[in-house]
Scaffold this motif. Structure first.
Motif, PDB file in Angstrom:
ATOM      1  N   ALA A 168       0.799  -1.228   0.000  1.00 57.14           N
ATOM      2  CA  ALA A 168       0.000   0.000   0.000  1.00 57.14           C
ATOM      3  C   ALA A 168       0.829   1.274   0.000  1.00 57.14           C
ATOM      4  CB  ALA A 168      -0.932   0.002   1.217  1.00 57.14           C
ATOM      5  N   VAL A 169       2.111   1.187   0.349  1.00 57.99           N
ATOM      6  CA  VAL A 169       2.930   2.398   0.466  1.00 57.99           C
ATOM      7  C   VAL A 169       4.215   2.259  -0.345  1.00 57.99           C
ATOM      8  CG1 VAL A 169       2.015   2.897   2.765  1.00 57.99           C
ATOM      9  CG2 VAL A 169       4.166   1.648   2.550  1.00 57.99           C
ATOM     10  N   ARG A 170       4.841   3.401  -0.593  1.00 59.61           N
ATOM     11  CA  ARG A 170       6.142   3.440  -1.254  1.00 59.61           C
ATOM     12  C   ARG A 170       7.087   4.250  -0.399  1.00 59.61           C
ATOM     13  NH1 ARG A 170       5.550   5.651  -7.130  1.00 59.61           N
ATOM     14  NH2 ARG A 170       7.772   5.611  -6.791  1.00 59.61           N
ATOM     15  N   HIS A 171       8.352   3.907  -0.477  1.00 62.85           N
ATOM     16  CA  HIS A 171       9.421   4.650   0.206  1.00 62.85           C
ATOM     17  C   HIS A 171       9.176   4.757   1.716  1.00 62.85           C
ATOM     18  CE1 HIS A 171      10.776   5.560  -3.793  1.00 62.85           C
ATOM     19  NE2 HIS A 171       9.642   6.197  -4.075  1.00 62.85           N
ATOM     20  N   LEU A 172       8.756   3.660   2.321  1.00 59.40           N
ATOM     21  CA  LEU A 172       8.529   3.641   3.771  1.00 59.40           C
ATOM     22  C   LEU A 172       9.858   3.811   4.501  1.00 59.40           C
ATOM     23  CD1 LEU A 172       6.578   3.137   6.181  1.00 59.40           C
ATOM     24  CD2 LEU A 172       7.177   0.716   5.973  1.00 59.40           C
ATOM     25  N   HIS A 173       9.888   4.759   5.434  1.00 57.95           N
ATOM     26  CA  HIS A 173      11.080   4.995   6.243  1.00 57.95           C
ATOM     27  C   HIS A 173      10.645   5.162   7.699  1.00 57.95           C
ATOM     28  CE1 HIS A 173      15.085   6.324   7.327  1.00 57.95           C
ATOM     29  NE2 HIS A 173      14.514   7.306   8.010  1.00 57.95           N
ATOM     30  N   MET A 174      11.211   4.335   8.573  1.00 56.37           N
ATOM     31  CA  MET A 174      10.919   4.404  10.009  1.00 56.37           C
ATOM     32  C   MET A 174      12.218   4.643  10.742  1.00 56.37           C
ATOM     33  SD  MET A 174       8.419   1.205  10.736  1.00 56.37           S
ATOM     34  CE  MET A 174       6.842   1.013   9.960  1.00 56.37           C
ATOM     35  N   ASP A 175      12.269   5.709  11.552  1.00 59.86           N
ATOM     36  CA  ASP A 175      13.422   5.930  12.417  1.00 59.86           C
ATOM     37  C   ASP A 175      12.911   6.340  13.788  1.00 59.86           C
ATOM     38  OD1 ASP A 175      12.844   8.696  12.275  1.00 59.86           O
ATOM     39  OD2 ASP A 175      14.337   9.037  10.706  1.00 59.86           O
ATOM     40  N   ASN A 176      13.797   6.810  14.640  1.00 62.74           N
ATOM     41  CA  ASN A 176      13.398   7.140  16.009  1.00 62.74           C
ATOM     42  C   ASN A 176      12.580   8.424  16.101  1.00 62.74           C
ATOM     43  OD1 ASN A 176      14.686   4.852  16.811  1.00 62.74           O
ATOM     44  ND2 ASN A 176      16.416   5.887  17.766  1.00 62.74           N
ATOM     45  N   GLU A 177      12.529   9.195  15.017  1.00 68.13           N
ATOM     46  CA  GLU A 177      11.801  10.462  15.024  1.00 68.13           C
ATOM     47  C   GLU A 177      10.420  10.366  14.386  1.00 68.13           C
ATOM     48  OE1 GLU A 177      13.209  12.940  16.720  1.00 68.13           O
ATOM     49  OE2 GLU A 177      14.857  11.533  17.028  1.00 68.13           O
ATOM     50  N   ALA A 178      10.332   9.631  13.278  1.00 67.63           N
ATOM     51  CA  ALA A 178       9.077   9.634  12.521  1.00 67.63           C
ATOM     52  C   ALA A 178       8.986   8.439  11.589  1.00 67.63           C
ATOM     53  CB  ALA A 178       8.965  10.924  11.713  1.00 67.63           C
ATOM     54  N   VAL A 179       7.784   8.256  11.059  1.00 65.39           N
ATOM     55  CA  VAL A 179       7.517   7.307   9.990  1.00 65.39           C
ATOM     56  C   VAL A 179       7.089   8.156   8.789  1.00 65.39           C
ATOM     57  CG1 VAL A 179       6.035   5.426   9.191  1.00 65.39           C
ATOM     58  CG2 VAL A 179       6.783   5.506  11.580  1.00 65.39           C
ATOM     59  N   SER A 180       7.708   7.926   7.646  1.00 64.42           N
ATOM     60  CA  SER A 180       7.317   8.669   6.449  1.00 64.42           C
ATOM     61  C   SER A 180       7.172   7.697   5.282  1.00 64.42           C
ATOM     62  CB  SER A 180       8.344   9.759   6.126  1.00 64.42           C
ATOM     63  OG  SER A 180       9.611   9.195   5.901  1.00 64.42           O
ATOM     64  N   PHE A 181       6.286   8.044   4.360  1.00 65.27           N
ATOM     65  CA  PHE A 181       6.037   7.200   3.194  1.00 65.27           C
ATOM     66  C   PHE A 181       5.137   7.942   2.223  1.00 65.27           C
ATOM     67  CE2 PHE A 181       2.927   6.189   6.440  1.00 65.27           C
ATOM     68  CZ  PHE A 181       1.712   6.175   5.768  1.00 65.27           C
ATOM     69  N   GLU A 182       4.981   7.352   1.041  1.00 57.57           N
ATOM     70  CA  GLU A 182       4.039   7.851   0.050  1.00 57.57           C
ATOM     71  C   GLU A 182       2.879   6.872  -0.021  1.00 57.57           C
ATOM     72  OE1 GLU A 182       6.103   8.303  -3.658  1.00 57.57           O
ATOM     73  OE2 GLU A 182       7.566   9.682  -2.780  1.00 57.57           O
ATOM     74  N   GLY A 183       1.676   7.411  -0.046  1.00 57.71           N
ATOM     75  CA  GLY A 183       0.488   6.579  -0.130  1.00 57.71           C
ATOM     76  C   GLY A 183      -0.579   7.257  -0.960  1.00 57.71           C
ATOM     77  N   ARG A 184      -1.589   6.495  -1.346  1.00 57.44           N
ATOM     78  CA  ARG A 184      -2.680   7.035  -2.151  1.00 57.44           C
ATOM     79  C   ARG A 184      -3.954   7.084  -1.313  1.00 57.44           C
ATOM     80  NH1 ARG A 184      -2.417   7.665  -7.359  1.00 57.44           N
ATOM     81  NH2 ARG A 184      -0.604   7.039  -8.537  1.00 57.44           N
ATOM     82  N   PHE A 185      -4.658   8.189  -1.451  1.00 59.66           N
ATOM     83  CA  PHE A 185      -5.946   8.385  -0.785  1.00 59.66           C
ATOM     84  C   PHE A 185      -6.921   8.833  -1.850  1.00 59.66           C
ATOM     85  CE2 PHE A 185      -2.884   8.543   2.528  1.00 59.66           C
ATOM     86  CZ  PHE A 185      -3.522   8.053   3.649  1.00 59.66           C
ATOM     87  N   GLY A 186      -7.925   8.016  -2.092  1.00 61.34           N
ATOM     88  CA  GLY A 186      -8.874   8.323  -3.150  1.00 61.34           C
ATOM     89  C   GLY A 186      -8.199   8.383  -4.509  1.00 61.34           C
TER      90      GLY A 186
END
Length: 137
Positions: A54-72
């Motif tokens: 469901a996501v692309r470029h998922l990155h998890m570190d001690n500060e945040a989780v970031s990724f690209e996703g689609r909504f609608g």
């Protein structure tokens, strides 16, 4: 000591994916610096499907989780500070973990020292008596 939340989020994510389930994150969408599509949040919360499919470029570190996703069908870049994550669980069976709500600390906010605590460089008092283990049933 560092917060255990980012380590637990990463471990649970891996555990959920390894068990062929769909990881969902419950996020406080009103937490400072959260970047999620607001039209999809309800009552200040949003559930995000963070499965590898469901996501692309998922990155998890001690500060945040970031990724690209689609909504609608529209692509969005999401940024979720770790403290805004309220839970992570498997969609199929609900197994996972919920976390306590954390209040955001401002950069210029100072923590007042507690006068009842010993200075940080002093050693903690040594326990007296003989150590024992207790069995919890």
């Amino acid at each position: 000591m560092n917060s255990s939340r980012p380590y637990l989020v990463r471990a649970l994510y891996e555990w959920i994916v390894d068990n062929d389930c769909t990881p969902h994150m419950l996020v406080n969408s009103e937490y400072p610096s959260v970047q999620v599509p607001q039209g999809f949040a309800s009552d200040g919360q949003i559930v995000l499907n963070v499965s590898p499919a469901a996501v692309r470029h998922l990155h998890m570190d001690n500060e945040a989780v970031s990724f690209e996703g689609r909504f609608g069908g529209v692509p969005h870049t999401l940024y979720v500070p770790i403290a805004s994550i309220l839970g992570i669980y498997a969609r199929e069976n609900g197994q996972g973990m919920v976390f306590d709500l954390e209040s955001p600390m401002e950069d210029d906010e100072e923590i007042e020292p507690d006068d009842d605590l010993p200075p940080p460089d002093s050693e903690p008092p040594r326990p007296s008596g003989r150590p024992s283990l207790k069995v919890v049933k």
